[in-house]
Design a protein around this motif. Structure first.
Motif, PDB file in Angstrom:
ATOM      1  N   LYS A 136       0.848  -1.185   0.000  1.00  0.00           N
ATOM      2  CA  LYS A 136       0.000   0.000   0.000  1.00  0.00           C
ATOM      3  C   LYS A 136       0.887   1.239   0.000  1.00  0.00           C
ATOM      4  O   LYS A 136       1.942   1.278   0.635  1.00  0.00           O
ATOM      5  CB  LYS A 136      -0.908  -0.002   1.226  1.00  0.00           C
ATOM      6  CG  LYS A 136      -1.782  -1.248   1.344  1.00  0.00           C
ATOM      7  CD  LYS A 136      -2.562  -1.237   2.626  1.00  0.00           C
ATOM      8  CE  LYS A 136      -3.445  -2.461   2.744  1.00  0.00           C
ATOM      9  NZ  LYS A 136      -2.661  -3.710   2.841  1.00  0.00           N
ATOM     10  N   TYR A 195       3.469  -2.917   3.880  1.00  0.00           N
ATOM     11  CA  TYR A 195       3.301  -4.279   3.391  1.00  0.00           C
ATOM     12  C   TYR A 195       2.504  -5.098   4.411  1.00  0.00           C
ATOM     13  O   TYR A 195       2.563  -4.834   5.614  1.00  0.00           O
ATOM     14  CB  TYR A 195       4.662  -4.959   3.190  1.00  0.00           C
ATOM     15  CG  TYR A 195       5.505  -4.364   2.099  1.00  0.00           C
ATOM     16  CD1 TYR A 195       5.478  -4.887   0.814  1.00  0.00           C
ATOM     17  CD2 TYR A 195       6.348  -3.278   2.347  1.00  0.00           C
ATOM     18  CE1 TYR A 195       6.264  -4.356  -0.198  1.00  0.00           C
ATOM     19  CE2 TYR A 195       7.139  -2.738   1.351  1.00  0.00           C
ATOM     20  CZ  TYR A 195       7.093  -3.290   0.080  1.00  0.00           C
ATOM     21  OH  TYR A 195       7.884  -2.750  -0.921  1.00  0.00           O
ATOM     22  N   ASP A 196       1.790  -6.075   3.908  1.00  0.00           N
ATOM     23  CA  ASP A 196       1.120  -7.005   4.810  1.00  0.00           C
ATOM     24  C   ASP A 196       2.174  -7.785   5.600  1.00  0.00           C
ATOM     25  O   ASP A 196       3.173  -8.246   5.032  1.00  0.00           O
ATOM     26  CB  ASP A 196       0.253  -7.989   4.020  1.00  0.00           C
ATOM     27  CG  ASP A 196      -0.945  -7.307   3.376  1.00  0.00           C
ATOM     28  OD1 ASP A 196      -1.406  -6.293   3.932  1.00  0.00           O
ATOM     29  OD2 ASP A 196      -1.387  -7.774   2.315  1.00  0.00           O
TER      30      ASP A 196
END
Length: 254
Positions: free
Chosen positions: A2, A15-16
């Motif tokens: 994102k 980031y995840d």
């Protein structure tokens, strides 16, 4: 991933978080090293059909070893801090391998090996492994994904993984290349990437191991020999922002 721009115009990436995973700082066993190899090979294989030339070079000429060598020669000629006399053996080592620096890019120019989508920073700690099973989950640190050669990714993994000590080990007498670990990695890498590679490209991988290591040595000497403002904090070499900006100002004004 994102992206977000805050109220002050600063760009942020998020980031995840991948739960229950680990990354290796040093090879602990052959199985883990093979898993890293298989995961990186799968990364290349999945992107085999992507038009690599359309990607932006986030770091221009990052693995252009001839250019690294040319910059080394410029720094050596200037000898801004008078350090060349203290590293004569290292300089001789690099000079003896000038022709080697051109091998991979000459093969690319001749159409013998293809341009690939490459990670370009395939240290073993840029692969996440499942904490419980040890299986490869994903490749991380994707900001250097750009056009390159499969030999770059293969070689940088060998540089960091096929030795029996940490990457930043200060005692050079402990640094040892393990040919067996090289073989373990090569078999793992080719098991997942080999189907999209022809013979010449497979043969080029060994050159990647040699040149990525040589290139890092050249880069290190450049940082130490041309007035670049580095400091050592623990085992890491860092560049303080204020000294870096002053170095740019002095260089431009000079």
């Amino acid at each position: 991933m994102k992206r977000n721009i805050d109220s002050e115009g600063n760009a942020w990436r998020a980031y995840d978080f991948v739960e229950n995973t680990v990354c290796l700082q040093q090879v602990g066993c052959e199985a883990d090293f093979r898993t890293v190899a298989e995961t990186l090979g799968k990364f290349q294989n999945q992107l085999a059909d992507y038009p690599a030339s359309t990607l932006h070079e986030t770091i221009a000429r990052f693995h252009d070893t001839p250019n690294r060598y040319a910059n080394f020669e410029k720094a050596l000629a200037a000898d801004a801090l008078g350090r060349a006399k203290t590293i004569a053996p290292e300089i001789a080592f690099i000079h003896a391998r000038e022709k080697d620096c051109h091998v991979l890019l000459d093969q690319l120019a001749a159409g013998e090996i293809p341009l690939r989508v490459t990670h370009n920073d395939t240290k073993i700690n840029n692969v996440l492994l499942d904490e419980a099973t040890g299986k490869g989950i994903c490749v991380i640190d994707l900001d250097t994904v750009m056009p390159g050669l499969s030999a770059y990714d293969f070689g940088d993994s060998i540089r960091t993984g096929a030795n029996d000590c940490a990457e930043d080990e200060p005692d050079q007498s402990k640094v040892h290349f393990d040919l067996h670990l090289y073989e373990v990695f090569a078999k793992g890498y080719l098991s997942t990437a080999g189907s999209t590679m022809h013979t010449a490209e497979k043969k080029s991988l060994a050159w990647g191991a040699k040149l990525m290591t040589l290139e890092c040595g050249i880069r290190y000497i450049l940082l130490r020999s041309d007035g670049f403002p580095t400091l050592h904090i623990g085992k890491r070499m860092v560049v303080p922002k204020d000294r870096f900006l002053q170095w740019i100002t002095d260089s431009v004004n000079g």
